[in-house]
Design a protein around this motif. Structure first.
Motif, short mmCIF file in Angstrom:
data_model
loop_
_atom_site.label_atom_id
_atom_site.label_comp_id
_atom_site.label_asym_id
_atom_site.label_seq_id
_atom_site.Cartn_x
_atom_site.Cartn_y
_atom_site.Cartn_z
N LEU A 265 -85.33 -24.84 -33.82
CA LEU A 265 -85.73 -26.18 -34.29
C LEU A 265 -86.35 -26.10 -35.68
N LYS A 266 -87.22 -25.13 -35.91
CA LYS A 266 -87.84 -24.98 -37.24
C LYS A 266 -86.78 -24.66 -38.29
N LEU A 267 -85.82 -23.83 -37.93
CA LEU A 267 -84.75 -23.49 -38.86
C LEU A 267 -83.90 -24.72 -39.16
N ALA A 268 -83.64 -25.53 -38.14
CA ALA A 268 -82.86 -26.76 -38.34
C ALA A 268 -83.63 -27.75 -39.21
N GLU A 269 -84.94 -27.80 -39.03
CA GLU A 269 -85.76 -28.68 -39.85
C GLU A 269 -85.70 -28.26 -41.32
N VAL B 273 -78.19 -24.36 -28.58
CA VAL B 273 -78.02 -25.75 -29.02
C VAL B 273 -77.77 -26.65 -27.82
N ASN B 274 -76.95 -26.20 -26.89
CA ASN B 274 -76.68 -27.01 -25.69
C ASN B 274 -77.95 -27.25 -24.89
N LEU B 275 -78.80 -26.22 -24.79
CA LEU B 275 -80.09 -26.39 -24.10
C LEU B 275 -80.97 -27.39 -24.84
N LEU B 276 -81.02 -27.26 -26.16
CA LEU B 276 -81.85 -28.17 -26.95
C LEU B 276 -81.33 -29.60 -26.88
N GLU B 277 -80.02 -29.75 -26.76
CA GLU B 277 -79.45 -31.11 -26.58
C GLU B 277 -79.87 -31.68 -25.23
N LYS B 278 -79.79 -30.88 -24.19
CA LYS B 278 -80.20 -31.33 -22.85
C LYS B 278 -81.68 -31.69 -22.81
N LYS C 231 -74.04 -33.29 -35.10
CA LYS C 231 -73.45 -34.25 -36.03
C LYS C 231 -72.26 -33.56 -36.70
N LYS C 232 -71.06 -34.08 -36.44
CA LYS C 232 -69.85 -33.47 -36.99
C LYS C 232 -69.78 -33.62 -38.50
N GLU D 219 -79.13 -32.36 -35.96
CA GLU D 219 -80.07 -33.40 -36.37
C GLU D 219 -81.20 -33.41 -35.35
N LEU D 220 -82.43 -33.29 -35.83
CA LEU D 220 -83.58 -33.30 -34.92
C LEU D 220 -83.81 -34.70 -34.37
N THR D 221 -84.08 -34.78 -33.09
CA THR D 221 -84.48 -36.04 -32.48
C THR D 221 -85.98 -36.23 -32.72
N SER D 222 -86.52 -37.32 -32.26
CA SER D 222 -87.97 -37.52 -32.44
C SER D 222 -88.74 -36.44 -31.69
N LYS D 223 -88.27 -36.03 -30.52
CA LYS D 223 -88.94 -34.94 -29.78
C LYS D 223 -88.86 -33.64 -30.58
N GLY D 224 -87.70 -33.35 -31.16
CA GLY D 224 -87.55 -32.14 -31.97
C GLY D 224 -88.48 -32.15 -33.16
#
Length: 144
Positions: free
Chosen positions: A38-42, A67-72, A79-80, A89-94
């Protein structure tokens, strides 16, 4: 000098640090690897999964599973960007997880700065040299 006590204290220090690292990264229901991704994605919102795998030094299938776990867990959305690739793309929780992670890092750094003020520059130069010597010794073990 009591080298056995120093080794014992050093081992306890390493154990305490590793324990802190895992405790610090237990945010909500996430583990260390998930928080790091998540930090890397941010920090790198345009990375593809292949780039995340390279950066984290893991396989593409491991990143896909993460990623699949983080999506769940509702922390990211895929995002394609083209037919084969997508970015995260981080959600509000992310985003909240990243904020909490940063806050914890700042608290730890501030606490350490208070401790560091008790020691002089010579001590830190010697400590730095000691850590380098230990790392060099550990790198020799790679050849075993």
């Amino acid at each position: 000098m009591n080298y056995e006590k120093i080794l014992y204290d050093f081992q306890n220090f390493i154990k305490a640090y590793l324990g802190l690292e895992h405790k610090q990264h237990r945010i909500f229901d996430l583990n260390l690897s998930e928080v790091h991704l998540l930090k890397l994605a941010e920090q790198n919102p345009n990375y593809t999964l292949i780039e995340y795998a390279k950066k984290l030094n893991v396989s593409r299938s491991a990143i896909t599973q993460l990623v699949n776990l983080l999506e769940k867990k509702d922390c990211v959305k895929k995002k394609k960007v083209n037919m084969k690739s997508f970015v995260l793309e981080l959600t509000s929780k992310g985003k909240i997880v990243c904020i909490k992670h940063d806050e914890e890092h700042k608290k730890i750094e501030n606490d350490l700065r208070i401790i560091f003020k008790k020691y002089d520059c010579v001590f830190f130069e010697q400590l730095s040299e000691l850590m380098s010597d230990i790392i060099n010794t550990w790198e020799d073990y790679d050849e075993m």
